[in-house]
Design a protein around this motif. Structure first.
Motif, PDB file in Angstrom:
ATOM      1  N   ILE A  12      24.133  -4.193  27.405  1.00 15.86           N
ATOM      2  CA  ILE A  12      23.807  -5.006  26.224  1.00 15.86           C
ATOM      3  C   ILE A  12      22.299  -5.253  26.185  1.00 15.86           C
ATOM      4  CG2 ILE A  12      26.034  -6.227  26.140  1.00 15.86           C
ATOM      5  CD1 ILE A  12      24.523  -8.661  27.397  1.00 15.86           C
ATOM      6  N   CYS A  38      24.989 -12.428  17.756  1.00 20.86           N
ATOM      7  CA  CYS A  38      25.627 -11.123  17.510  1.00 20.86           C
ATOM      8  C   CYS A  38      25.811 -10.365  18.819  1.00 20.86           C
ATOM      9  CB  CYS A  38      24.807 -10.296  16.528  1.00 20.86           C
ATOM     10  SG  CYS A  38      24.816 -10.933  14.856  1.00 20.86           S
ATOM     11  N   ILE A  39      24.778 -10.363  19.646  1.00 14.29           N
ATOM     12  CA  ILE A  39      24.848  -9.686  20.946  1.00 14.29           C
ATOM     13  C   ILE A  39      25.881 -10.386  21.827  1.00 14.29           C
ATOM     14  CG2 ILE A  39      23.587  -9.195  23.084  1.00 14.29           C
ATOM     15  CD1 ILE A  39      21.033  -9.000  21.223  1.00 14.29           C
ATOM     16  N   ARG A  40      25.803 -11.686  21.883  1.00  9.95           N
ATOM     17  CA  ARG A  40      26.694 -12.504  22.702  1.00  9.95           C
ATOM     18  C   ARG A  40      28.149 -12.268  22.321  1.00  9.95           C
ATOM     19  NH1 ARG A  40      28.354 -17.933  22.037  1.00  9.95           N
ATOM     20  NH2 ARG A  40      28.831 -18.890  24.032  1.00  9.95           N
ATOM     21  N   GLN A  42      29.498  -9.600  21.543  1.00 11.74           N
ATOM     22  CA  GLN A  42      29.957  -8.315  22.078  1.00 11.74           C
ATOM     23  C   GLN A  42      30.323  -8.402  23.556  1.00 11.74           C
ATOM     24  OE1 GLN A  42      26.784  -5.523  21.349  1.00 11.74           O
ATOM     25  NE2 GLN A  42      26.691  -6.029  19.184  1.00 11.74           N
ATOM     26  N   ASP A  45      34.114  -8.141  24.766  1.00 17.32           N
ATOM     27  CA  ASP A  45      34.640  -6.774  24.662  1.00 17.32           C
ATOM     28  C   ASP A  45      34.084  -5.893  25.772  1.00 17.32           C
ATOM     29  OD1 ASP A  45      36.195  -7.348  22.443  1.00 17.32           O
ATOM     30  OD2 ASP A  45      34.650  -6.726  21.019  1.00 17.32           O
ATOM     31  N   ARG A  46      32.832  -6.083  26.098  1.00 12.75           N
ATOM     32  CA  ARG A  46      32.216  -5.321  27.188  1.00 12.75           C
ATOM     33  C   ARG A  46      32.912  -5.653  28.511  1.00 12.75           C
ATOM     34  NH1 ARG A  46      30.166  -1.249  29.582  1.00 12.75           N
ATOM     35  NH2 ARG A  46      28.376  -1.583  30.901  1.00 12.75           N
ATOM     36  N   HIS A  49      36.325  -4.016  28.684  1.00  8.99           N
ATOM     37  CA  HIS A  49      36.174  -2.594  29.001  1.00  8.99           C
ATOM     38  C   HIS A  49      35.943  -2.385  30.498  1.00  8.99           C
ATOM     39  CE1 HIS A  49      34.827   1.570  28.717  1.00  8.99           C
ATOM     40  NE2 HIS A  49      33.728   1.219  29.365  1.00  8.99           N
ATOM     41  N   TYR A  91      26.722 -14.827  28.736  1.00  6.44           N
ATOM     42  CA  TYR A  91      27.580 -15.321  27.650  1.00  6.44           C
ATOM     43  C   TYR A  91      27.519 -16.848  27.550  1.00  6.44           C
ATOM     44  CZ  TYR A  91      31.694 -15.998  24.737  1.00  6.44           C
ATOM     45  OH  TYR A  91      32.539 -16.356  23.715  1.00  6.44           O
TER      46      TYR A  91
END
Length: 100
Positions: A12, A38-40, A42, A45-46, A49, A91
């Protein structure tokens, strides 16, 4: 003006400020915070994964009889777990706009 730099390890963009937060005008701070949200967003989901990758490696580890390969899988699992931990730390960061 680029305020974020992609971090290969975490997958990220992370803040990369050229000066102290208080030195940015209020409007720039607001844009940075908007971009960060916006980055936070994501990050979960990261993490999901990466957890799937850990699960696959743990399945491999359960069936692995080669000691050296088992050690390598454990090392890879540990590194991915460390990445997940770092992502959770990012986060939880809750920046705010400086009072003028």
């Amino acid at each position: 003006m680029e305020m974020f730099e992609y971090n290969e390890r975490l997958g990220i963009p992370l803040p990369a400020f050229s000066k102290h937060w208080e030195e940015y005008p209020n409007e720039v701070q607001q844009q940075i915070l908007s971009d960060w949200e916006c980055i936070r967003g994501q990050i979960p989901d990261r993490i999901k994964h990466l957890e799937a990758i850990i699960n696959k490696k743990q399945e491999q580890l359960n069936d692995e009889e080669d000691f050296e390969l088992s050690c390598r899988l454990n090392e890879e699992i540990s590194e991915i777990a460390s990445i997940i931990n770092d992502l959770w730390l990012w986060y939880r960061i809750d920046p705010h706009i400086t009072e003028a």
